[in-house]
Design a protein around this motif. Structure first.
Motif, PDB file in Angstrom:
ATOM      1  N   UNK A   1       0.836  -1.202   0.000  1.00 35.65           N
ATOM      2  CA  UNK A   1       0.000   0.000   0.000  1.00 35.65           C
ATOM      3  C   UNK A   1       0.874   1.257   0.000  1.00 35.65           C
ATOM      4  N   UNK A   2       1.929   1.248   0.833  1.00 38.13           N
ATOM      5  CA  UNK A   2       2.849   2.397   0.883  1.00 38.13           C
ATOM      6  C   UNK A   2       3.576   2.524  -0.457  1.00 38.13           C
ATOM      7  N   UNK A   3       4.053   1.397  -0.984  1.00 40.18           N
ATOM      8  CA  UNK A   3       4.798   1.400  -2.245  1.00 40.18           C
ATOM      9  C   UNK A   3       3.957   1.987  -3.377  1.00 40.18           C
ATOM     10  N   UNK A   4       2.716   1.490  -3.511  1.00 36.02           N
ATOM     11  CA  UNK A   4       1.851   1.951  -4.601  1.00 36.02           C
ATOM     12  C   UNK A   4       1.540   3.445  -4.465  1.00 36.02           C
ATOM     13  N   UNK A   5       1.445   3.933  -3.227  1.00 34.39           N
ATOM     14  CA  UNK A   5       1.202   5.358  -3.002  1.00 34.39           C
ATOM     15  C   UNK A   5       2.457   6.176  -3.302  1.00 34.39           C
ATOM     16  N   UNK A   6       3.618   5.673  -2.855  1.00 34.82           N
ATOM     17  CA  UNK A   6       4.870   6.420  -2.978  1.00 34.82           C
ATOM     18  C   UNK A   6       5.302   6.601  -4.425  1.00 34.82           C
ATOM     19  N   UNK A   7       5.090   5.562  -5.250  1.00 28.84           N
ATOM     20  CA  UNK A   7       5.647   5.571  -6.604  1.00 28.84           C
ATOM     21  C   UNK A   7       4.633   5.929  -7.683  1.00 28.84           C
ATOM     22  N   UNK A   8       3.341   6.049  -7.311  1.00 30.66           N
ATOM     23  CA  UNK A   8       2.324   6.422  -8.305  1.00 30.66           C
ATOM     24  C   UNK A   8       2.727   7.739  -8.959  1.00 30.66           C
ATOM     25  N   UNK A   9       2.597   7.809 -10.267  1.00 28.04           N
ATOM     26  CA  UNK A   9       2.951   9.050 -10.955  1.00 28.04           C
ATOM     27  C   UNK A   9       4.376   9.050 -11.482  1.00 28.04           C
ATOM     28  N   UNK A  10       5.233   8.140 -10.982  1.00 33.36           N
ATOM     29  CA  UNK A  10       6.591   8.037 -11.530  1.00 33.36           C
ATOM     30  C   UNK A  10       6.538   7.427 -12.931  1.00 33.36           C
ATOM     31  N   UNK A  11       7.501   7.791 -13.765  1.00 33.29           N
ATOM     32  CA  UNK A  11       7.554   7.270 -15.131  1.00 33.29           C
ATOM     33  C   UNK A  11       7.543   5.736 -15.113  1.00 33.29           C
ATOM     34  N   UNK A  12       6.645   5.168 -15.947  1.00 30.33           N
ATOM     35  CA  UNK A  12       6.615   3.720 -16.119  1.00 30.33           C
ATOM     36  C   UNK A  12       5.947   2.948 -14.997  1.00 30.33           C
TER      37      UNK A  12
END
Length: 380
Positions: A220-231
């Motif tokens: 859950x933290x990972x998906x929130x932290x990296x959402x919007x990053x390229x790819x």
């Protein structure tokens, strides 16, 4: 292609026997590279199996082998991942698992085959290499050939980048792998920053008794932290379950810190032992004595390196002034605990070249770029 045995042939992988050959191509092509580490064939067979890898639930894939005079001399895959972002509103397909002898015809034939397959399925652009997904191995090694790769990172021949560019591919992003000498203490100023926030945060290890709960928290933290990053492609629940089972034997709870801020989990890091140190001379085989050697090296003799493949801090916390210490806190926790276990260095990878906040944080603790991986694209 021609039936003449002296001519190059491109063979679609359709049988288990062909898949075995496909898996072994890198070891054949890179046999004379002292830095190449053959991956475990059993693990690769599972990774490329729709029965075992949940990636195939949202992707269409085809594999090919290049052969000449009865020898396997190259391979490639093409993928359409339904969860991957379409870049600038163009349907983008992926290529991956590319390896070939240093021969322009081999690379031209492999790419022509993969491109035709994607074009027939409506793709307007091809991007890669992804082996198979952005959440697995990504990018082609273009700098840092003189050091063996860490766990779940690729190692490619020096000529591969030039051969790919000759097919009309151009760089879309570079990804960096940082090496961190953990025997060196962090800057004093950094420790003062961390100590100033004491009382507001706690760091706890992964709770193996509540493993599923903590893995879900981390995802859950990972998906929130990296959402919007390229790819970025979020992990599906099935992929989380698969990853949790696959990593469990390698996880040391103390090397998976979870940071809580005002009592809520907001960040995590995962350090894995560098499995490649333990398997480098097994030639991809775990039988007859491979398992025993592997367990001995991991559990008894120990490995000297580790890799941080996953780390994240909730975006709301990363933007808060006080909680901005959390990434440093996680790295420092992993540094100390890895040092206690005999590690001497850890790789933090991979980091997008334009991810300035993460790069700045990593460089502040003293880590340095030592490998560069490149993602290419081409219009179809």
């Amino acid at each position: 292609m021609s039936n003449n045995s002296s001519m190059l042939q491109i063979e679609a992988v359709q049988t288990p026997a062909q898949m075995k050959r496909f898996i072994r191509v890198p070891a054949k092509v890179q046999a004379n590279d002292p830095m190449f580490v053959p991956q475990l064939e059993l693990e690769r067979a599972e990774a490329f199996s729709p029965k075992h890898n949940p990636y195939f639930a949202h992707a269409r894939t085809q594999f090919w082998i290049a052969t000449r005079n009865g020898r396997d001399i190259g391979r490639i895959s093409a993928q359409i991942d339904d969860l991957a972002p379409s870049y600038r509103d163009e349907q983008a397909g992926h290529f991956g698992l590319i390896v070939g002898e240093d021969d322009a015809v081999v690379f031209a034939s492999l790419f022509a085959t993969a491109e035709a397959w994607l074009r027939e399925r409506g793709c307007k652009k091809i991007i890669g290499p992804f082996n198979l997904s952005v959440n697995e191995e990504t990018g082609l090694l273009v700098d840092g050939f003189d050091v063996p790769p860490m766990l779940l990172m690729g190692h490619d021949p020096r000529y591969a980048g030039g051969r790919i560019e000759a097919q009309g591919y151009r760089k879309v992003r570079d990804l960096y792998a940082y090496i961190y000498d953990i025997t060196q203490p962090p800057p004093k100023l950094l420790m003062r920053m961390i100590n100033r926030q004491q009382g507001r945060y706690t760091v706890r290890p992964l709770d193996m008794k509540n493993y599923k709960r903590d893995i879900n928290t981390i995802t859950d933290i990972y998906n929130d932290a990296w959402a919007g990053n390229w790819g970025f492609v979020p992990y599906t629940p099935a992929e989380v379950d698969h990853l949790a089972k696959a990593l469990k034997p390698l996880l040391d709870p103390q090397l998976v810190p979870i940071a809580e801020w005002d009592g809520k989990p907001v960040g995590f890091g995962v350090t894995l032992p560098n499995l490649n140190e333990a398997i480098h001379d097994l030639n991809g085989k775990l039988l007859p004595l491979g398992w025993a050697k592997l367990l001995w090296r991991l559990k008894v003799s120990g490995v000297k390196g580790g890799r941080v493949p996953l780390m994240g801090v909730r975006r709301s916390s990363a933007q808060s002034l006080g909680a901005s210490v959390i990434p440093f806190l996680l790295v420092e926790t992993m540094r100390k605990r890895a040092l206690e276990r005999g590690f001497r260095q850890i790789e933090l990878s991979w980091i997008l070249e334009d991810n300035k906040p993460m790069r700045g944080m990593i460089e502040t603790v003293g880590a340095k770029i030592y490998k560069t991986y490149r993602v290419y694209e081409k219009a179809l």
